[in-house]
Design a protein around this motif. Structure first.
Motif, short mmCIF file in Angstrom:
data_model
loop_
_atom_site.label_atom_id
_atom_site.label_comp_id
_atom_site.label_asym_id
_atom_site.label_seq_id
_atom_site.Cartn_x
_atom_site.Cartn_y
_atom_site.Cartn_z
N THR A 32 0.83 -1.08 -0.01
CA THR A 32 -0.08 0.06 -0.05
C THR A 32 0.88 1.31 0.03
OG1 THR A 32 -1.95 0.86 1.11
CG2 THR A 32 -0.16 0.14 2.51
N ILE A 33 0.28 2.36 0.09
CA ILE A 33 1.08 3.54 -0.01
C ILE A 33 1.39 4.19 1.59
CG2 ILE A 33 0.16 4.56 -2.00
CD1 ILE A 33 -2.14 6.00 -0.46
N PRO A 34 2.34 4.87 1.75
CA PRO A 34 2.85 5.04 3.25
C PRO A 34 1.82 5.78 3.86
CG PRO A 34 4.63 5.80 1.58
CD PRO A 34 3.26 5.22 0.85
N GLU A 35 0.91 6.54 3.22
CA GLU A 35 -0.07 7.31 4.07
C GLU A 35 -0.97 6.36 5.14
OE1 GLU A 35 1.34 9.90 0.83
OE2 GLU A 35 0.72 7.90 0.90
N ASN A 36 -0.93 5.25 4.52
CA ASN A 36 -1.77 4.01 5.50
C ASN A 36 -1.14 3.65 6.45
OD1 ASN A 36 -3.90 4.60 3.75
ND2 ASN A 36 -3.36 2.81 2.49
N ASP A 37 0.25 3.92 6.73
CA ASP A 37 1.00 3.51 7.73
C ASP A 37 0.33 3.18 9.14
OD1 ASP A 37 3.15 3.41 6.05
OD2 ASP A 37 4.61 4.62 7.44
N SER A 38 -0.30 4.18 9.67
CA SER A 38 -0.66 4.32 11.10
C SER A 38 -1.95 3.29 11.24
CB SER A 38 -0.92 5.47 11.74
OG SER A 38 -1.66 6.20 10.81
N PHE A 39 -2.77 3.40 10.45
CA PHE A 39 -4.01 2.43 10.89
C PHE A 39 -3.75 1.14 10.57
CE2 PHE A 39 -5.34 3.88 6.36
CZ PHE A 39 -5.99 2.78 5.89
N VAL A 72 1.22 -4.39 11.23
CA VAL A 72 2.28 -4.43 10.16
C VAL A 72 3.01 -3.12 10.23
CG1 VAL A 72 1.14 -5.90 8.63
CG2 VAL A 72 0.66 -3.50 8.44
N THR A 73 4.39 -3.41 9.68
CA THR A 73 5.25 -2.14 9.54
C THR A 73 6.20 -2.13 8.33
OG1 THR A 73 6.97 -3.44 10.57
CG2 THR A 73 5.65 -1.84 12.15
N PHE A 127 12.25 -3.26 1.30
CA PHE A 127 11.88 -3.39 -0.17
C PHE A 127 10.71 -2.62 -0.52
CE2 PHE A 127 9.92 -5.74 -3.45
CZ PHE A 127 11.03 -6.10 -4.30
N LYS A 128 10.58 -2.06 -1.64
CA LYS A 128 9.45 -1.42 -2.14
C LYS A 128 9.40 -1.95 -3.55
CE LYS A 128 10.75 2.79 -0.07
NZ LYS A 128 11.24 4.26 -0.19
N PRO A 129 8.14 -2.32 -4.15
CA PRO A 129 7.89 -3.03 -5.35
C PRO A 129 8.22 -1.88 -6.57
CG PRO A 129 5.68 -2.31 -4.36
CD PRO A 129 6.70 -2.19 -3.33
N HIS A 168 4.54 0.65 -0.93
CA HIS A 168 5.74 0.05 0.04
C HIS A 168 5.07 -1.29 0.27
CE1 HIS A 168 7.69 3.80 1.58
NE2 HIS A 168 7.24 3.97 0.25
N VAL A 169 5.81 -2.25 0.85
CA VAL A 169 5.58 -3.46 1.49
C VAL A 169 5.59 -3.51 2.83
CG1 VAL A 169 6.42 -6.08 1.48
CG2 VAL A 169 6.38 -4.76 -0.79
N TYR A 170 4.70 -3.89 3.67
CA TYR A 170 4.56 -3.99 5.09
C TYR A 170 4.25 -5.65 5.38
CZ TYR A 170 3.25 0.68 4.66
OH TYR A 170 3.18 2.03 4.29
N THR A 171 4.84 -5.87 6.65
CA THR A 171 4.93 -7.04 7.08
C THR A 171 4.64 -7.09 8.69
OG1 THR A 171 7.36 -7.53 7.78
CG2 THR A 171 6.21 -8.30 5.48
#
Length: 163
Positions: free
Chosen positions: A111-118, A125-126, A130-132, A142-145
């Motif tokens: 997803t996009i970094p703007e979705n980090d916090s929620f 996930v953090t 690695f970014k696609p 960005h990739v989050y796990t």
């Protein structure tokens, strides 16, 4: 990117503790060609064009409660790449992931970094280094796990600003 992600998922599947009652599986994209991994994988999609894929599950993200109960809590990993990146859509995908994941299950998403916090609140996930590489998009995904990944902690050499 798919090869990188496939290698990471393959490592995940080797590390995962199988559930002897349910035969834990992994949700992965159809592009993964590792036959053993594909046999233990499922593809959730609304588009019936994928119905010939092994373990295809007809899935409408608007109705996570419709996921068959016999596969609840049976997946050691879910890979999520939704068609939309709004908070409402992510909330529905998170509900589906929580239904499917076995205890200690792992999550990989983009997803996009703007979705980090929620997304950290929803799925724990953090962002990974690695970014696609998706050249036709105007913004960088960005990739989050929800776990540490050796492969995903490395920058993507296809993205010059990351190397």
């Amino acid at each position: 990117m798919l090869e990188h992600l496939a290698a990471s998922i393959l490592l995940l599947s080797l590390e995962a503790q199988p559930n002897p009652l349910n035969g834990c599986r992994t949700i992965v994209v159809t592009a993964l060609q590792t036959s053993d991994l594909r046999k233990r994988s499922a593809l959730f999609d609304l588009d019936r064009q994928w119905s010939r894929e092994p373990n295809f599950v007809l899935y409408d993200f608007n109705n996570p409660e419709d996921i068959p109960i016999n596969i609840h809590n049976t997946f050691d990993c879910v890979v999520i790449d939704p068609p939309f990146i709004t908070e409402e859509v992510w909330t529905l995908y998170a509900a589906a992931a929580k239904l499917l994941l076995a205890p200690g299950g792992r999550v990989v998403l983009s997803t996009i970094p703007e979705n980090d916090s929620f997304l950290e609140l929803l799925l724990g996930v953090t962002p990974q280094k690695f970014k696609p590489s998706i050249p036709h998009l105007v913004y960088q995904y960005h990739v989050y796990t929800n776990y540490s990944s050796i492969l995903l902690s490395q920058p993507n050499p296809e993205i010059e600003s990351d190397v």
